[in-house]
Write a protein that holds these residues in place. Structure first.
Motif, PDB file in Angstrom:
ATOM      1  N   TRP A   1       0.822  -1.215   0.000  1.00 52.00           N
ATOM      2  CA  TRP A   1       0.000   0.000   0.000  1.00 52.00           C
ATOM      3  C   TRP A   1       0.857   1.268   0.000  1.00 52.00           C
ATOM      4  CZ3 TRP A   1      -2.109  -4.542   1.119  1.00 52.00           C
ATOM      5  CH2 TRP A   1      -3.443  -4.760   0.792  1.00 52.00           C
ATOM      6  N   GLU A   2       2.183   1.122  -0.115  1.00 48.52           N
ATOM      7  CA  GLU A   2       3.069   2.284  -0.200  1.00 48.52           C
ATOM      8  C   GLU A   2       3.042   2.816  -1.630  1.00 48.52           C
ATOM      9  OE1 GLU A   2       6.890   1.089   1.159  1.00 48.52           O
ATOM     10  OE2 GLU A   2       6.178   0.505   3.161  1.00 48.52           O
ATOM     11  N   ARG A   3       2.762   4.086  -1.781  1.00 48.78           N
ATOM     12  CA  ARG A   3       2.545   4.673  -3.100  1.00 48.78           C
ATOM     13  C   ARG A   3       3.872   5.074  -3.762  1.00 48.78           C
ATOM     14  NH1 ARG A   3      -2.183   6.174  -5.467  1.00 48.78           N
ATOM     15  NH2 ARG A   3      -3.305   5.637  -3.560  1.00 48.78           N
ATOM     16  N   ASP A   4       3.985   4.816  -5.069  1.00 43.45           N
ATOM     17  CA  ASP A   4       5.149   5.187  -5.870  1.00 43.45           C
ATOM     18  C   ASP A   4       4.950   6.633  -6.335  1.00 43.45           C
ATOM     19  OD1 ASP A   4       7.124   5.574  -7.740  1.00 43.45           O
ATOM     20  OD2 ASP A   4       6.744   3.723  -8.863  1.00 43.45           O
ATOM     21  N   MET A   5       5.635   7.568  -5.691  1.00 43.16           N
ATOM     22  CA  MET A   5       5.407   8.979  -5.964  1.00 43.16           C
ATOM     23  C   MET A   5       5.927   9.392  -7.342  1.00 43.16           C
ATOM     24  SD  MET A   5       3.663   9.629  -3.432  1.00 43.16           S
ATOM     25  CE  MET A   5       3.337  11.296  -3.978  1.00 43.16           C
ATOM     26  N   VAL A   6       6.929   8.715  -7.867  1.00 44.65           N
ATOM     27  CA  VAL A   6       7.406   9.011  -9.221  1.00 44.65           C
ATOM     28  C   VAL A   6       6.308   8.661 -10.225  1.00 44.65           C
ATOM     29  CG1 VAL A   6       9.092   8.416 -10.997  1.00 44.65           C
ATOM     30  CG2 VAL A   6       9.825   8.690  -8.608  1.00 44.65           C
ATOM     31  N   HIS A   7       5.675   7.523 -10.024  1.00 48.47           N
ATOM     32  CA  HIS A   7       4.578   7.116 -10.904  1.00 48.47           C
ATOM     33  C   HIS A   7       3.425   8.107 -10.825  1.00 48.47           C
ATOM     34  CE1 HIS A   7       1.981   4.310 -13.095  1.00 48.47           C
ATOM     35  NE2 HIS A   7       1.041   4.577 -12.209  1.00 48.47           N
TER      36      HIS A   7
ATOM     37  N   SER B   1       1.369  14.708 -14.436  1.00 51.38           N
ATOM     38  CA  SER B   1       1.992  15.529 -15.481  1.00 51.38           C
ATOM     39  C   SER B   1       1.331  15.278 -16.834  1.00 51.38           C
ATOM     40  CB  SER B   1       3.492  15.226 -15.566  1.00 51.38           C
ATOM     41  OG  SER B   1       4.146  15.568 -14.357  1.00 51.38           O
ATOM     42  N   MET B   2       1.023  14.033 -17.119  1.00 49.97           N
ATOM     43  CA  MET B   2       0.356  13.718 -18.384  1.00 49.97           C
ATOM     44  C   MET B   2      -1.031  14.345 -18.436  1.00 49.97           C
ATOM     45  SD  MET B   2       1.507   9.717 -18.777  1.00 49.97           S
ATOM     46  CE  MET B   2       0.667   9.457 -20.331  1.00 49.97           C
ATOM     47  N   TRP B   3      -1.751  14.286 -17.313  1.00 49.35           N
ATOM     48  CA  TRP B   3      -3.067  14.934 -17.268  1.00 49.35           C
ATOM     49  C   TRP B   3      -2.943  16.436 -17.490  1.00 49.35           C
ATOM     50  CZ3 TRP B   3      -4.445  18.520 -13.410  1.00 49.35           C
ATOM     51  CH2 TRP B   3      -5.748  19.012 -13.533  1.00 49.35           C
ATOM     52  N   ALA B   4      -1.989  17.077 -16.798  1.00 50.58           N
ATOM     53  CA  ALA B   4      -1.793  18.517 -16.945  1.00 50.58           C
ATOM     54  C   ALA B   4      -1.432  18.883 -18.383  1.00 50.58           C
ATOM     55  CB  ALA B   4      -0.697  19.000 -15.986  1.00 50.58           C
TER      56      ALA B   4
ATOM     57  N   LEU C   1      -2.321  17.321 -21.094  1.00 50.24           N
ATOM     58  CA  LEU C   1      -3.527  17.207 -21.914  1.00 50.24           C
ATOM     59  C   LEU C   1      -4.431  18.424 -21.739  1.00 50.24           C
ATOM     60  CD1 LEU C   1      -4.353  13.433 -21.334  1.00 50.24           C
ATOM     61  CD2 LEU C   1      -3.693  14.472 -23.507  1.00 50.24           C
ATOM     62  N   VAL C   2      -4.575  18.890 -20.504  1.00 54.24           N
ATOM     63  CA  VAL C   2      -5.420  20.062 -20.234  1.00 54.24           C
ATOM     64  C   VAL C   2      -4.862  21.296 -20.942  1.00 54.24           C
ATOM     65  CG1 VAL C   2      -6.250  21.641 -18.453  1.00 54.24           C
ATOM     66  CG2 VAL C   2      -6.292  19.176 -18.036  1.00 54.24           C
ATOM     67  N   ILE C   3      -3.560  21.510 -20.815  1.00 50.93           N
ATOM     68  CA  ILE C   3      -2.937  22.682 -21.439  1.00 50.93           C
ATOM     69  C   ILE C   3      -3.013  22.567 -22.962  1.00 50.93           C
ATOM     70  CG2 ILE C   3      -0.758  23.901 -21.767  1.00 50.93           C
ATOM     71  CD1 ILE C   3      -0.057  23.196 -18.873  1.00 50.93           C
ATOM     72  N   GLY C   4      -2.767  21.374 -23.486  1.00 54.24           N
ATOM     73  CA  GLY C   4      -2.863  21.178 -24.927  1.00 54.24           C
ATOM     74  C   GLY C   4      -4.264  21.458 -25.445  1.00 54.24           C
TER      75      GLY C   4
ATOM     76  N   SER D   1      -8.810  19.891 -29.807  1.00 57.24           N
ATOM     77  CA  SER D   1      -9.007  20.345 -28.427  1.00 57.24           C
ATOM     78  C   SER D   1     -10.009  19.452 -27.694  1.00 57.24           C
ATOM     79  CB  SER D   1      -9.487  21.795 -28.411  1.00 57.24           C
ATOM     80  OG  SER D   1      -9.728  22.229 -27.088  1.00 57.24           O
ATOM     81  N   ALA D   2     -11.115  19.120 -28.378  1.00 55.51           N
ATOM     82  CA  ALA D   2     -12.132  18.259 -27.761  1.00 55.51           C
ATOM     83  C   ALA D   2     -11.572  16.873 -27.478  1.00 55.51           C
ATOM     84  CB  ALA D   2     -13.355  18.165 -28.673  1.00 55.51           C
ATOM     85  N   PHE D   3     -10.774  16.341 -28.409  1.00 57.76           N
ATOM     86  CA  PHE D   3     -10.190  15.022 -28.219  1.00 57.76           C
ATOM     87  C   PHE D   3      -9.226  15.022 -27.034  1.00 57.76           C
ATOM     88  CE2 PHE D   3      -6.763  11.935 -29.285  1.00 57.76           C
ATOM     89  CZ  PHE D   3      -7.508  10.774 -29.109  1.00 57.76           C
ATOM     90  N   LEU D   4      -8.352  16.030 -26.973  1.00 59.95           N
ATOM     91  CA  LEU D   4      -7.405  16.116 -25.859  1.00 59.95           C
ATOM     92  C   LEU D   4      -8.137  16.297 -24.529  1.00 59.95           C
ATOM     93  CD1 LEU D   4      -4.640  18.403 -27.442  1.00 59.95           C
ATOM     94  CD2 LEU D   4      -4.554  15.919 -27.076  1.00 59.95           C
ATOM     95  N   LEU D   5      -9.191  17.110 -24.541  1.00 60.52           N
ATOM     96  CA  LEU D   5      -9.954  17.335 -23.313  1.00 60.52           C
ATOM     97  C   LEU D   5     -10.667  16.054 -22.875  1.00 60.52           C
ATOM     98  CD1 LEU D   5     -10.818  19.367 -21.172  1.00 60.52           C
ATOM     99  CD2 LEU D   5     -12.758  19.991 -22.637  1.00 60.52           C
ATOM    100  N   SER D   6     -11.161  15.277 -23.820  1.00 64.88           N
ATOM    101  CA  SER D   6     -11.816  14.008 -23.460  1.00 64.88           C
ATOM    102  C   SER D   6     -10.825  13.038 -22.834  1.00 64.88           C
ATOM    103  CB  SER D   6     -12.461  13.384 -24.701  1.00 64.88           C
ATOM    104  OG  SER D   6     -11.492  12.897 -25.612  1.00 64.88           O
ATOM    105  N   LEU D   7      -9.608  13.012 -23.364  1.00 67.50           N
ATOM    106  CA  LEU D   7      -8.574  12.170 -22.760  1.00 67.50           C
ATOM    107  C   LEU D   7      -8.231  12.658 -21.364  1.00 67.50           C
ATOM    108  CD1 LEU D   7      -6.102  11.601 -25.758  1.00 67.50           C
ATOM    109  CD2 LEU D   7      -7.725   9.956 -24.784  1.00 67.50           C
ATOM    110  N   ALA D   8      -8.171  13.986 -21.192  1.00 63.96           N
ATOM    111  CA  ALA D   8      -7.883  14.553 -19.872  1.00 63.96           C
ATOM    112  C   ALA D   8      -8.979  14.188 -18.871  1.00 63.96           C
ATOM    113  CB  ALA D   8      -7.729  16.066 -19.976  1.00 63.96           C
ATOM    114  N   MET D   9     -10.243  14.287 -19.319  1.00 68.25           N
ATOM    115  CA  MET D   9     -11.358  13.945 -18.430  1.00 68.25           C
ATOM    116  C   MET D   9     -11.325  12.473 -18.024  1.00 68.25           C
ATOM    117  SD  MET D   9     -14.529  15.984 -20.219  1.00 68.25           S
ATOM    118  CE  MET D   9     -14.687  17.769 -20.115  1.00 68.25           C
ATOM    119  N   THR D  10     -11.087  11.606 -19.008  1.00 68.08           N
ATOM    120  CA  THR D  10     -11.025  10.170 -18.712  1.00 68.08           C
ATOM    121  C   THR D  10      -9.867   9.861 -17.787  1.00 68.08           C
ATOM    122  OG1 THR D  10     -11.941   9.713 -20.910  1.00 68.08           O
ATOM    123  CG2 THR D  10     -10.903   7.880 -19.754  1.00 68.08           C
ATOM    124  N   ASN D  11      -8.714  10.436 -18.078  1.00 65.34           N
ATOM    125  CA  ASN D  11      -7.531  10.224 -17.255  1.00 65.34           C
ATOM    126  C   ASN D  11      -7.733  10.752 -15.845  1.00 65.34           C
ATOM    127  OD1 ASN D  11      -4.214  11.473 -16.959  1.00 65.34           O
ATOM    128  ND2 ASN D  11      -4.782   9.323 -16.987  1.00 65.34           N
ATOM    129  N   ALA D  12      -8.370  11.932 -15.727  1.00 64.24           N
ATOM    130  CA  ALA D  12      -8.648  12.504 -14.405  1.00 64.24           C
ATOM    131  C   ALA D  12      -9.585  11.605 -13.606  1.00 64.24           C
ATOM    132  CB  ALA D  12      -9.259  13.894 -14.554  1.00 64.24           C
TER     133      ALA D  12
END
Length: 491
Positions: free
Chosen positions: A171-177, A183-186, A188-191, A203-214
């Motif tokens: 249950w110890e979290r990998d902070m690098v992961h 970072s990938m989510w951020a 996508l949002v900026i893109g 823009s809509a495609f990138l935002l949909s990926l950001a929403m799903t990833n979030a």
């Protein structure tokens, strides 16, 4: 000075949102007002197991500080509410209303074993508190042991495995992961913000990926019981427009009662989609074409979640639930940024596309497996029977599925960081073999599992209605919201 362009304004707002979210999420969430003692009475409650109610009961607060009180007042007599945890029976009647996740959970396990559910959804601190609950009366324990299924060898083996994994630090979290995912989510949002004017479809495609990833990142944090998850609990509200309270209420029920017909809301998708042939009274003309139109309700999944979450968030504030106001403010901030930065021609299709992707991911890992008409006492075996993993064929799919391809590992250990699931796979395959789990460890390729789900929709569409078939909204006194139950203790 040069005037600020709309694109620069949108990028600035997006960066401001990311910065504000990061700062807000680094602060532990507020814990609410001092706890008050919660009195409980069960109606009508004048008889227990065929006899007169006990002459004393309990009142408990959220820290399980319990005091003995008279069982009866001028109007009602309280009954015991007995739940088995790790082999011992406890009277939860006094803690019923103080339970942070709601009293319906406690009611549902009256007369049942709740060990695996207790371990799966609670923090180390909470799991160390249940021993303080009042023990059930010896006479009631004797009756319950005679009518309640004993712990199976699979359940006992699973508890031993869980203890081993805790000691090994799973249950110890990998902070690098975690930093990579955020970072990938951020990005996508900026893109998406940068391309709103120049390339709205992109823009809509990138935002949909950001929403799903979030959604997948937030899903991990809402389930999580570590300090990082606690700090980032509001991420799903800020980044995806979904309230943690809503997610916990709805989603934990799916985890606890997976594929239980009439209780698990994830398989209550009628009148648009049916997983089994319904009773004629509950049928819909849409069922006959559901395999042809499935993508339409799939696309509206995320929009429905957003609508439901706002209703639950408002209701939670009115009910004065812990952190409800903070979550509602986070949702308001999410929509302020979403509607300011992105035009409707971008965010509307993004919501629909994200809904389609999310539905294609979450539905096939359960719907084609066993469905249960009755309560399953062996929770561990039930998870194996009702869950199938998806095997990815490429790195993009591995990221897009957000850990849901390891659905069995997630269901058995929902609070474990999702980055651990790939390594856990071999342990669970061995567990299934050693314990002779029916059907074993189930996994299928990512495209084949989608075809299996479509085949199910087609088969149900072509089937005749079945008189007496279970209703997705529950049997009498057992609605999907689990407000009332037919648990053994309530019969």
């Amino acid at each position: 000075t040069k005037p600020t362009t709309p694109t620069k304004m949108k990028v600035t707002l997006a960066v401001s949102f990311l910065t504000t979210a990061a700062v807000a999420l680094q602060s532990p969430r507020p814990r609410g007002a001092p706890l008050k003692q919660a009195a409980t009475s069960l109606d009508p409650g004048t008889f227990v197991n065929g006899g007169i109610a006990e002459q004393s009961g309990w009142d408990c607060d959220e820290d399980i500080n319990c005091v003995e009180v008279p069982a009866c007042d001028e109007k009602v007599c309280r009954t015991s509410l007995d739940v088995r945890i790790h082999g011992d029976w406890y009277d939860l009647s006094g803690w019923r209303k103080a339970h942070p996740a709601g009293e319906h959970w406690i009611d549902y396990y009256d007369g049942r074993d709740a060990t695996e559910v207790m371990d799966a959804f609670h923090s180390e601190k909470a799991r160390g508190m249940w021993q303080r609950l009042p023990k059930s009366k010896a006479t009631i324990v004797e009756q319950l042991e005679a009518t309640t299924a004993p712990d199976s060898s699979t359940q006992i083996a699973f508890r031993e495995l869980r203890d081993e994994l805790v000691k090994e630090g799973w249950w110890e979290r990998d902070m690098v992961h975690e930093a990579k995912l955020l970072s990938m989510w951020a990005g996508l949002v900026i893109g998406a913000a940068v391309t709103t004017t120049a390339a709205p479809p992109l823009s809509a495609f990138l935002l949909s990926l950001a929403m799903t990833n979030a959604g997948w990142i937030g899903h991990d944090y809402v389930h999580g019981v570590d300090k990082h998850s606690d700090r980032f609990r509001l991420f799903v509200a800020l980044a995806s427009g979904l309230a943690p309270i809503w997610w916990s209420d709805k989603h934990n029920k799916h985890h606890a009662l997976t594929n239980e017909m009439g209780v698990d809301e994830d398989i209550a998708t009628d009148p648009f989609l049916f997983q089994w042939a319904p009773d004629p009274e509950n049928d819909s003309p849409l069922r006959k074409i559901q395999h042809l139109i499935f993508f339409i309700p799939f696309s509206f999944l995320f929009a429905l979640w957003r609508f439901d979450t706002m209703k639950v968030a408002v209701d939670a504030v009115e009910a004065k639930r812990t952190d409800a106001k903070v979550e509602l403010f986070a949702l308001m901030f999410h929509y302020l940024v979403l509607l300011t930065v992105f035009p409707i021609g971008v965010w509307a299709p993004a919501v629909l596309l994200s809904g389609l992707m999310s539905a294609l991911i979450v539905t096939p890992t359960h719907q084609s497996e066993e469905l249960f008409e009755e309560y399953q006492a062996d929770w561990v075996t039930a998870q194996f029977l009702s869950t199938r993993n998806a095997v990815m064929t490429n790195p993009f799919s591995e990221w897009l599925w957000g850990g849901m391809q390891y659905q069995l590992e997630h269901h058995l250990f929902p609070s474990m960081p999702r980055s651990k699931y790939p390594l856990l796979r071999s342990r669970m395959m061995e567990f299934a073999e050693v314990n002779n789990i029916p059907g074993g460890y189930r996994e299928t390729g990512e495209f084949e599992i989608l075809k299996m789900n479509w085949d199910l929709y087609k088969a149900v569409a072509e089937a005749d209605a079945v008189p007496g078939a279970p209703h997705t909204k529950g049997r009498m006194n057992q609605q999907a919201a689990i407000v009332n139950t037919v648990s053994p203790g309530n019969k």
